[in-house]
Write a protein that holds these residues in place. Structure first.
Motif, PDB file in Angstrom:
ATOM      1  N   THR A 153       0.841  -1.193   0.000  1.00 53.57           N
ATOM      2  CA  THR A 153       0.000   0.000   0.000  1.00 53.57           C
ATOM      3  C   THR A 153       0.880   1.248   0.000  1.00 53.57           C
ATOM      4  O   THR A 153       2.089   1.175   0.221  1.00 53.57           O
ATOM      5  N   SER A 154       0.258   2.393  -0.232  1.00 51.65           N
ATOM      6  CA  SER A 154       1.017   3.641  -0.347  1.00 51.65           C
ATOM      7  C   SER A 154       1.544   4.139   0.989  1.00 51.65           C
ATOM      8  O   SER A 154       2.479   4.937   1.041  1.00 51.65           O
ATOM      9  N   PRO A 160       3.530   1.319   5.051  1.00 49.71           N
ATOM     10  CA  PRO A 160       2.972   0.509   3.967  1.00 49.71           C
ATOM     11  C   PRO A 160       2.821  -0.953   4.381  1.00 49.71           C
ATOM     12  O   PRO A 160       3.668  -1.510   5.078  1.00 49.71           O
TER      13      PRO A 160
END
Length: 284
Positions: A153-154, A160
């Motif tokens: 994920t960002s 993340p």
């Protein structure tokens, strides 16, 4: 379920499967390369259940690796090429990667990250040379429950996290996409999104499931995007809203995107102005 690439190679071997850097590979050619890359990776110790991390741009070798890992029953973890070596090392340790695959372009960053994480590094150039000397690793069946990829994920709300995507996730997403967007026999889906993003990875896998053509674009500029649409007669493209804004700002001749039937937007909210006032390629 039969290996998706092997199924298309048997059904339509001469159909273009992949275009990258103005070179094209048919389904038969891509299937053979995937098998040879799988054999080379197996010779280096990659096996079913292992995690193969990748630090690669949008190049054909990245797609070879996607299918080779699939053939071996290994999980692919494509990493963000914009991250720093310490950030990458943390993700390598977090997932327990068996290898980090890099190329000449990403080698320096990859080496620093791999050394910090204690993970061996493999270069695509070396894999390719070894693959040329080996017979293809045979294709087997796929389990929809098996994990195809780990996408990080960002980290906008914290550290993340690695999100596991199964073959079933990809299969049913592709099925829903086909239901909503339709699939035409000669569709060509342009991928300007990075393959370490689920939006980019989905194009490589959906096109294979559909038996259509995926076109890779490494890096983004509005002019280059339009040039790719015009040159390769692109029918679908996946974009984030900012990309579409820039493409429309650059557009002076609607004939340049006359082949385009659909732009798939994601990654951020699109403004009503963008959605409802964009010119249609059918208007030209």
């Amino acid at each position: 379920m039969q290996d998706w690439l092997a199924a298309q190679a048997a059904a339509q071997p001469a159909r273009p499967a992949l275009i990258a850097d103005d070179r094209a590979w048919t389904y038969a050619e891509l299937d053979t390369l995937a098998g040879r890359w799988a054999a080379a990776l197996r010779a280096q110790g990659l096996a079913a259940g292992h995690i193969a991390a990748a630090l690669l741009p949008n190049r054909a070798e990245h797609v070879f690796l996607i299918h080779a890992a699939m053939r071996l029953g290994a999980t692919l973890a494509p990493l963000n090429t914009r991250l720093t070596p310490p950030e990458l090392a943390g993700q390598l340790r977090q997932m327990g990667a068996a290898f980090l695959v890099a190329c000449e372009e990403t080698q320096t960053t990859a080496q620093h990250a791999a050394e910090a994480a204690g993970v061996p590094i493999l270069l695509t150039e070396d894999i390719g040379r070894q693959a040329d000397r080996l017979p293809p690793y045979p294709a087997g069946d796929l389990s929809l429950d098996a994990i195809q990829a780990i996408i990080f994920t960002s980290g906008t709300s914290g550290r993340p996290k690695g999100a596991a995507l199964s073959f079933g996730n990809h299969f049913w997403s592709a099925t829903a996409s086909a239901y909503r967007l339709g699939v035409l026999p000669h569709d060509r889906w342009l991928c300007p999104l990075p393959l370490y993003h689920v939006g980019g990875l989905a194009i490589a896998l959906r096109s294979c499931l559909y038996g259509t053509t995926a076109i890779l674009m490494d890096g983004f500029s509005a002019e280059r995007l339009l040039e790719q649409i015009e040159r390769h007669r692109i029918t679908l493209v996946s974009l984030v809203p900012t990309m579409l804004h820039r493409m429309l700002d650059e557009l002076s001749d609607r004939q340049r995107w006359a082949s385009l039937r659909l732009a798939l937007l994601g990654g951020a909210a699109a403004s009503p102005c963008l959605l409802y006032t964009s010119p249609s390629p059918r208007d030209s």
